[in-house]
Design an enzyme around this catalytic site. Structure first.
Site, PDB file in Angstrom:
ATOM      1  N   GLY A  10       0.829  -1.199   0.000  1.00 24.40           N
ATOM      2  CA  GLY A  10       0.000   0.000   0.000  1.00 24.40           C
ATOM      3  C   GLY A  10       0.864   1.249   0.000  1.00 24.40           C
ATOM      4  CD  GLN A  11      -1.646   6.493  -0.458  1.00 26.71           C
ATOM      5  OE1 GLN A  11      -1.121   7.560  -0.772  1.00 26.71           O
ATOM      6  NE2 GLN A  11      -2.818   6.439   0.158  1.00 26.71           N
ATOM      7  CB  ALA A  68      -6.135   0.060   6.915  1.00 28.67           C
ATOM      8  CE1 TYR A  69     -13.502  -3.693   3.117  1.00 33.22           C
ATOM      9  CE2 TYR A  69     -14.021  -1.418   3.669  1.00 33.22           C
ATOM     10  CZ  TYR A  69     -14.305  -2.582   2.981  1.00 33.22           C
ATOM     11  OH  TYR A  69     -15.394  -2.618   2.138  1.00 33.22           O
ATOM     12  CG  ASP A 110      -8.376  12.391   9.716  1.00 36.06           C
ATOM     13  OD1 ASP A 110      -8.240  11.275   9.178  1.00 36.06           O
ATOM     14  OD2 ASP A 110      -8.797  13.387   9.089  1.00 36.06           O
ATOM     15  CE1 TYR A 133     -10.375   3.394   7.383  1.00 33.65           C
ATOM     16  CE2 TYR A 133     -10.783   5.721   7.832  1.00 33.65           C
ATOM     17  CZ  TYR A 133      -9.899   4.685   7.608  1.00 33.65           C
ATOM     18  OH  TYR A 133      -8.553   4.919   7.616  1.00 33.65           O
ATOM     19  CE  LYS A 137      -7.316   2.603  10.857  1.00 36.53           C
ATOM     20  NZ  LYS A 137      -6.186   1.694  10.486  1.00 36.53           N
ATOM     21  CD1 TRP A 158      -7.766  14.044   5.391  1.00 39.55           C
ATOM     22  CD2 TRP A 158      -7.463  15.933   4.240  1.00 39.55           C
ATOM     23  NE1 TRP A 158      -8.853  14.850   5.632  1.00 39.55           N
ATOM     24  CE2 TRP A 158      -8.690  16.019   4.940  1.00 39.55           C
ATOM     25  CE3 TRP A 158      -7.056  17.028   3.472  1.00 39.55           C
ATOM     26  CZ2 TRP A 158      -9.525  17.131   4.875  1.00 39.55           C
ATOM     27  CZ3 TRP A 158      -7.881  18.135   3.406  1.00 39.55           C
ATOM     28  CH2 TRP A 158      -9.111  18.182   4.088  1.00 39.55           C
TER      29      TRP A 158
END
Length: 293
Positions: A10-11, A68-69, A110, A133, A137, A158
């Protein structure tokens, strides 16, 4: 030290891969799905037995959970899957960390806040998620705390990078082929470059800063912006032709409610770790400077 990275494709995981090259620690990159050209150990964090086996066999000293979803809208209709990954999967990692005396570094969001405030949220402020979501979390955070393992929870916001689907990539595509793009101006937060967060985490690991100060911290870019502000900055820095037009959230109703204000206060993480966090616009400019090389 052996470091297990979940969600490594992922990122954030990809940035950890890039920045950890040459590190003295041994990184084990895992993900549910493999990716072309990337060495990946298959791992489903919702499979407790699989998590236990790899942590024990590899004698893992630290776990960095990037899994993560995070499909915010889909989580409203697929709560069970979101909960499985964001709560149960995290619970499995926390239990394994506890059992193997490892430190868990977990990434949160956040979106655990309801966004009704107007000053940056501190770690001690009440968490009241508006959507599924955020709720899953928050449940993941609580599972980590309840496990009794040594942990760092870093809430961020973000996040963007040059890989995978994110707001920046979407804006680049839309502004390149449309005359105008409408973007909401009544949601305020802070863009975070995935590389900034990855560098901070790797600094903790390589600097052997994992022996104390456990708890919840906020890490995002400095300053604040609306999605409209962020889109305008992307247009400007990328030199894209499309025009960004402001609109309100009510103009684009979505399944999941979003907090109208979710800026995070970074005072604690800066004081505890002596870290300097760049302004979100400086990070965006640095991102484009690097991508043009």
């Amino acid at each position: 030290m052996n470091v297990l990275v979940t969600g490594a494709n992922g990122q954030l995981g990809l940035e950890l891969r890039s920045l950890s090259k040459g590190a003295r620690d041994h990184y084990i990159f895992t993900c549910l799905h493999e990716a072309p050209g990337l060495e990946t150990v298959p791992l489903d964090i919702t499979n407790k037995e699989a998590v236990d086996i790899i942590c024990e066999s590899e004698k893992v000293g630290a776990i960095i959970n990037c899994s993560a979803y995070n499909d915010v809208n889909r989580a409203e209709v697929d709560f069970q899957m979101a909960d499985l990954v964001n709560r149960q999967g995290v619970e499995n990692l926390a239990a394994a960390a506890k059992k193997n005396k490892a430190v868990l570094i977990h990434i949160s969001t956040d979106y655990v806040f309801d966004g009704t405030g107007n000053v940056p949220y501190r770690e001690t402020d009440a968490a009241k998620p508006l959507n599924s979501y955020g709720a899953t979390k928050l449940s993941g955070e609580r599972a980590v705390i309840a496990s009794g393992c040594k942990y760092f929870i870093f809430r961020t916001s973000w996040m963007y990078s040059g890989a995978r689907r994110n707001f920046l990539k979407t804006m680049e595509e839309l502004l390149a082929r449309r005359d105008t793009v409408s973007v909401v101006c009544d949601q305020t937060g802070t863009p975070t470059c995935a590389r900034d967060l990855a560098a901070f985490i790797l600094g903790l690991v390589s600097g052997r800063r994992l022996k104390g100060g456990y708890g919840i911290y906020h890490f995002s870019g400095e300053g604040s912006a609306s999605w409209y502000d962020f889109a305008c900055a992307i247009k400007r820095e990328a030199g894209l032709p499309g025009k960004v037009v402001p609109c309100r959230s009510a103009d684009f109703p979505q399944k999941a409610r979003r907090p109208h204000y979710s800026v995070l206060d970074k005072s604690l993480v800066k004081k505890t770790f002596g870290v300097e966090i760049p302004h979100w616009l400086d990070s965006l400019k640095a991102y484009y400077s690097q991508t043009r090389k």
